[in-house]
Design an enzyme around this catalytic site. Structure first.
Site, PDB file in Angstrom:
ATOM      1  N   ASN A   6       0.871  -1.183   0.000  1.00 20.91           N
ATOM      2  CA  ASN A   6       0.000   0.000   0.000  1.00 20.91           C
ATOM      3  C   ASN A   6       0.904   1.227   0.000  1.00 20.91           C
ATOM      4  O   ASN A   6       1.465   1.588   1.032  1.00 20.91           O
ATOM      5  CB  ASN A   6      -0.891  -0.038   1.249  1.00 20.91           C
ATOM      6  CG  ASN A   6      -1.744   1.211   1.394  1.00 20.91           C
ATOM      7  OD1 ASN A   6      -1.851   2.012   0.462  1.00 20.91           O
ATOM      8  ND2 ASN A   6      -2.344   1.396   2.564  1.00 20.91           N
TER       9      ASN A   6
ATOM     10  N   LYS B 299       0.126   4.261  -0.223  1.00 21.94           N
ATOM     11  CA  LYS B 299      -0.505   5.464   0.342  1.00 21.94           C
ATOM     12  C   LYS B 299      -0.191   6.648  -0.578  1.00 21.94           C
ATOM     13  O   LYS B 299      -0.152   6.475  -1.783  1.00 21.94           O
ATOM     14  CB  LYS B 299      -0.051   5.680   1.782  1.00 21.94           C
ATOM     15  CG  LYS B 299      -0.246   4.428   2.644  1.00 21.94           C
ATOM     16  CD  LYS B 299      -0.093   4.673   4.104  1.00 21.94           C
ATOM     17  CE  LYS B 299      -0.324   3.373   4.858  1.00 21.94           C
ATOM     18  NZ  LYS B 299      -0.300   3.532   6.292  1.00 21.94           N
TER      19      LYS B 299
ATOM     20  N   HIS C 138      -9.796   1.627   4.825  1.00 19.90           N
ATOM     21  CA  HIS C 138      -8.521   1.784   5.528  1.00 19.90           C
ATOM     22  C   HIS C 138      -8.733   2.765   6.686  1.00 19.90           C
ATOM     23  O   HIS C 138      -9.491   3.726   6.562  1.00 19.90           O
ATOM     24  CB  HIS C 138      -7.450   2.310   4.562  1.00 19.90           C
ATOM     25  CG  HIS C 138      -6.085   2.258   5.172  1.00 19.90           C
ATOM     26  ND1 HIS C 138      -5.638   3.199   6.063  1.00 19.90           N
ATOM     27  CD2 HIS C 138      -5.086   1.351   5.039  1.00 19.90           C
ATOM     28  CE1 HIS C 138      -4.422   2.874   6.451  1.00 19.90           C
ATOM     29  NE2 HIS C 138      -4.059   1.754   5.845  1.00 19.90           N
TER      30      HIS C 138
ATOM     31  N   GLU D  11      -7.063   5.107   7.783  1.00 16.57           N
ATOM     32  CA  GLU D  11      -6.782   6.514   7.464  1.00 16.57           C
ATOM     33  C   GLU D  11      -7.992   7.160   6.783  1.00 16.57           C
ATOM     34  O   GLU D  11      -8.274   8.334   6.986  1.00 16.57           O
ATOM     35  CB  GLU D  11      -5.520   6.609   6.600  1.00 16.57           C
ATOM     36  CG  GLU D  11      -4.273   6.376   7.445  1.00 16.57           C
ATOM     37  CD  GLU D  11      -3.098   5.789   6.709  1.00 16.57           C
ATOM     38  OE1 GLU D  11      -3.087   5.789   5.471  1.00 16.57           O
ATOM     39  OE2 GLU D  11      -2.174   5.301   7.406  1.00 16.57           O
TER      40      GLU D  11
ATOM     41  N   GLU E 147      -6.147  -4.562  10.779  1.00 14.67           N
ATOM     42  CA  GLU E 147      -5.119  -3.540  10.971  1.00 14.67           C
ATOM     43  C   GLU E 147      -5.411  -2.751  12.240  1.00 14.67           C
ATOM     44  O   GLU E 147      -6.150  -1.755  12.199  1.00 14.67           O
ATOM     45  CB  GLU E 147      -5.100  -2.579   9.783  1.00 14.67           C
ATOM     46  CG  GLU E 147      -4.745  -3.226   8.469  1.00 14.67           C
ATOM     47  CD  GLU E 147      -4.043  -2.226   7.555  1.00 14.67           C
ATOM     48  OE1 GLU E 147      -2.910  -2.482   7.172  1.00 14.67           O
ATOM     49  OE2 GLU E 147      -4.638  -1.178   7.262  1.00 14.67           O
TER      50      GLU E 147
ATOM     51  N   GLY F  88       1.911   2.479  11.009  1.00 11.05           N
ATOM     52  CA  GLY F  88       2.893   3.551  10.858  1.00 11.05           C
ATOM     53  C   GLY F  88       3.561   3.952  12.169  1.00 11.05           C
ATOM     54  O   GLY F  88       4.222   4.984  12.252  1.00 11.05           O
TER      55      GLY F  88
ATOM     56  N   SER G 210       2.708  -1.872  10.624  1.00  9.40           N
ATOM     57  CA  SER G 210       4.159  -1.915  10.858  1.00  9.40           C
ATOM     58  C   SER G 210       4.781  -3.272  10.549  1.00  9.40           C
ATOM     59  O   SER G 210       5.721  -3.687  11.224  1.00  9.40           O
ATOM     60  CB  SER G 210       4.488  -1.483  12.295  1.00  9.40           C
ATOM     61  OG  SER G 210       4.067  -0.154  12.512  1.00  9.40           O
TER      62      SER G 210
ATOM     63  N   GLY H 294       2.515  -0.999   4.519  1.00  7.09           N
ATOM     64  CA  GLY H 294       2.634   0.400   4.124  1.00  7.09           C
ATOM     65  C   GLY H 294       4.095   0.792   3.982  1.00  7.09           C
ATOM     66  O   GLY H 294       4.728   0.545   2.953  1.00  7.09           O
ATOM     67  N   GLY H 295       4.654   1.360   5.043  1.00  7.06           N
ATOM     68  CA  GLY H 295       6.018   1.909   4.996  1.00  7.06           C
ATOM     69  C   GLY H 295       7.055   0.976   4.392  1.00  7.06           C
ATOM     70  O   GLY H 295       7.846   1.382   3.526  1.00  7.06           O
TER      71      GLY H 295
END
Ligand code: PGA
Length: 248
Positions: free
Chosen positions: A10, A12, A97, A99, A167, A173, A209, A230-231
């Site tokens: 992802n 983002k 999601h 966010e 999640e 994150g 994470s 993500g990251g």
């Protein structure tokens, strides 16, 4: 339809089209010598979807969008719906999601409508659910996740293919990952909410994470079918070890 191992990148709001294209070409090259059963999915920013789609050119990597309109077409400024995503070969779409729930006001009803729009439009929704830290501390993690999930299940016909991603909001994150035990417990709970038939056929991913260090233990669990990353997905070098960890 069956439970499969799925690893999702992802992006983002990261990676311009050219960067996303180069990433895709690098990933295809890296995976060429490591054929596996894992479904690898890339979810770039909307504007990078055409470039990634072109780079994929038949490669065994699936394309996803990060969001979808609940509507199909018409006077909905700023929205992107299923036919526009299918045009570029998208197969999956992330919905709900945290966010989007937290920063853009998406409630369970909106998320459910988006999941339904994905299903009706021929896409597989990756439905994100998860509790905040306060909800966990109040002992409400399971009830929050159940409410979020049931809203979607009530809207999507039995037999429609969905993927679920657990999640926990506090793990996204933040560098904090749920323990394997806590994640497994929630995944088993989600499977019971899905019901026997759906539960046997739905992949339940963990997200929050996930990185090269945490992926092996999480992904070796029989209850965790993959990861939403993500990251650590933003560089092929940090995403590849997660894909490898999934080859169990
Ligand atoms: P993270 O993000 O891996 O950076 O925690 C996961 C996600 O939000 O899907």
């Amino acid at each position: 339809m069956s439970r499969k191992t799925v690893i999702v990148a992802n992006f983002k709001l990261n990676l311009l089209a050219e960067e996303a294209k180069n990433y895709t070409l690098e990933l295809i090259e890296a995976l060429r010598s490591e054929p596996s059963e894992t479904t690898v999915v890339i979810a770039p920013v909307y504007t990078a979807i055409p470039a990634v789609s072109g780079a994929l050119d038949g490669a065994h990597i699936a394309l996803a969008a990060q969001d979808i309109a609940a509507q199909v077409s018409g006077a909905f400024t700023g929205e992107v719906s299923a036919p526009f995503l299918l045009e570029f070969g998208c197969r999956y779409v992330i919905v709900g999601h945290s966010e989007r729930r937290r920063l853009f006001g998406e409630n369970d009803e909106i998320v459910a409508k988006k999941a339904r729009a994905a299903v009706d439009g021929g896409l597989i929704p990756i439905v994100c659910v998860g509790e905040t830290l306060e909800e966990r501390e109040r002992g409400e993690a399971e009830s929050v996740v159940e409410t979020q999930l049931r809203a979607v299940l009530d809207h999507c016909p039995e037999g429609s293919e969905i993927v679920t991603a657990y999640e926990p909001v506090w793990a996204i994150g933040t560098g904090k990952t749920a323990s394997v035990e806590d994640a497994e417990k929630m995944h088993r709970f989600i499977r019971t909410v899905l019901g026997s038939e759906r539960g046997d056929n739905t992949s339940i991913l963990y997200g929050g994470s996930v990185n090269a260090d945490t992926a092996p233990a999480l992904l070796s669990s029989a209850d965790i079918d993959g990861a939403l990353v993500g990251g650590a997905s933003l560089k092929v070098a940090s995403f590849l070890p997660i894909i490898r960890a999934a080859a169990k």
